[in-house]
Design an enzyme around this catalytic site. Structure first.
Site, short mmCIF file in Angstrom:
data_model
loop_
_atom_site.label_atom_id
_atom_site.label_comp_id
_atom_site.label_asym_id
_atom_site.label_seq_id
_atom_site.Cartn_x
_atom_site.Cartn_y
_atom_site.Cartn_z
N GLU A 1 1.46 2.94 -17.08
CA GLU A 1 2.91 3.03 -16.95
C GLU A 1 3.30 2.46 -15.58
O GLU A 1 2.61 2.70 -14.59
CB GLU A 1 3.38 4.49 -17.06
CG GLU A 1 3.06 5.13 -18.39
CD GLU A 1 3.76 4.46 -19.57
OE1 GLU A 1 4.89 3.96 -19.37
OE2 GLU A 1 3.18 4.44 -20.67
N ASN B 1 6.67 -4.08 3.86
CA ASN B 1 6.35 -3.83 5.27
C ASN B 1 7.03 -4.83 6.19
O ASN B 1 7.59 -4.44 7.23
CB ASN B 1 4.83 -3.89 5.49
CG ASN B 1 4.09 -2.78 4.78
OD1 ASN B 1 4.33 -1.61 5.02
ND2 ASN B 1 3.17 -3.15 3.89
N SER C 1 1.61 -9.30 -9.14
CA SER C 1 0.97 -9.90 -7.96
C SER C 1 -0.56 -9.89 -8.01
O SER C 1 -1.23 -9.57 -7.03
CB SER C 1 1.47 -9.23 -6.68
OG SER C 1 2.85 -9.45 -6.51
N ASN D 1 -3.26 -13.26 0.57
CA ASN D 1 -2.73 -12.98 1.91
C ASN D 1 -3.34 -13.86 3.00
O ASN D 1 -2.81 -13.94 4.11
CB ASN D 1 -2.92 -11.51 2.27
CG ASN D 1 -2.01 -10.58 1.51
OD1 ASN D 1 -2.31 -9.40 1.34
ND2 ASN D 1 -0.88 -11.08 1.02
N ASP E 1 4.94 -2.86 -1.26
CA ASP E 1 5.73 -4.01 -0.85
C ASP E 1 6.81 -3.60 0.15
O ASP E 1 7.37 -2.51 0.05
CB ASP E 1 6.40 -4.64 -2.09
CG ASP E 1 6.68 -6.11 -1.90
OD1 ASP E 1 6.47 -6.62 -0.78
OD2 ASP E 1 7.11 -6.76 -2.87
#
Length: 259
Positions: free
Chosen positions: A226, A41, A215, A87, A39
């Protein structure tokens, strides 16, 4: 006295990591498979008054550094969220720009990936991608198929709900063709119909930019992964941040739902 290893010079003979950084890692408890949500950019580009595609370009360069760093540490697989099913809602120019960037980057980095032993694989619904990108992906897979140092799995047109729907369709097809019975359906069976069936579930999920969302990424597969959130935007993520994520991972007890 504690030493800030992030500012230490990196001797050439030890690659991307200083010996004091490597000393923090328990090499008997490495995650086998790391998944990454890169995440930040676009925010990185906005902060520098750059174009969005320049942010993605920096992010692509960061990916290669992260994968090479993971290889040096002995990680076997990295799954990278490259383009999600959601996207497509972005502007057509941005979507096409990202598609072209991925195709060009795969072409430009192909020789370097072979030399580094990076094997390229994909998950997602590639049928919806433009032909030039599918061609670049296939050529990269073929060129790197004998590479054994690390596997880079690109999630392209990937969404976990979409993946599960496709898995159900395949299961129903096999059921109707008497290849699958009701009694055969269990968690292991479902996993065998998912895109990740060849590589298994991630041990560690890293998300950058300080975000705390999943997401729609590997929802089934990260049930017991984890999760590490890095505060930096993805283009600023370094191999040293990868070390921090692994040390964080190793500081936890994985109980798998037990006591």
């Amino acid at each position: 006295m504690l030493v800030d290893t992030s500012v230490l010079p990196l001797p050439k003979e030890t690659g991307r990591f200083h010996p004091l950084q490597l000393a923090r890692v328990d090499f008997t408890r490495l995650p086998k498979h790391i998944a990454i949500i890169p995440d930040g950019n676009r925010r990185w580009a906005k902060n520098r008054w750059s174009s969005i595609l320049e942010g993605y370009q920096e992010g692509a360069d960061t990916l290669m550094e992260a994968v090479k760093g993971a290889k040096e540490l002995g990680i076997e697989m990295v799954t990278f969220y490259s383009f999600s099913t959601e996207n497509w809602s972005r502007t057509p120019d941005e979507v096409m720009g990202v598609m072209l960037l991925i195709a060009n980057y795969l072409t430009e980095q192909r020789t370097a990936m072979v030399e580094s032993g990076i094997r390229v694989e994909t998950i997602g619904d590639l049928a919806a991608l433009p032909g030039f990108l599918c061609k670049a992906v296939e050529e990269s897979k073929n060129a790197t198929r004998d590479c054994e140092s690390i596997t880079l799995i690109l999630a392209l047109n990937y969404g976990s709900r979409n993946e599960i729907c496709r898995a159900f369709h395949s299961m129903l097809d096999d059921y109707e063709n008497n290849k699958l019975s009701r009694q055969d359906i269990n968690e292991k069976t479902i996993s065998c119909y998912l895109d990740t069936r060849e590589w298994g579930d991630p041990d560690l999920l890293i998300r950058t930019a300080g975000e705390l969302r999943i997401s729609n990424f590997l929802l089934w597969q990260i049930s017991y992964a984890e999760i590490h959130t890095a505060p930096v935007l993805w283009p600023d993520f370094t191999p040293q941040h990868l070390i921090e994520a692994i040390v964080d991972y190793q500081g936890r007890q994985r109980r798998w739902g037990g006591g």
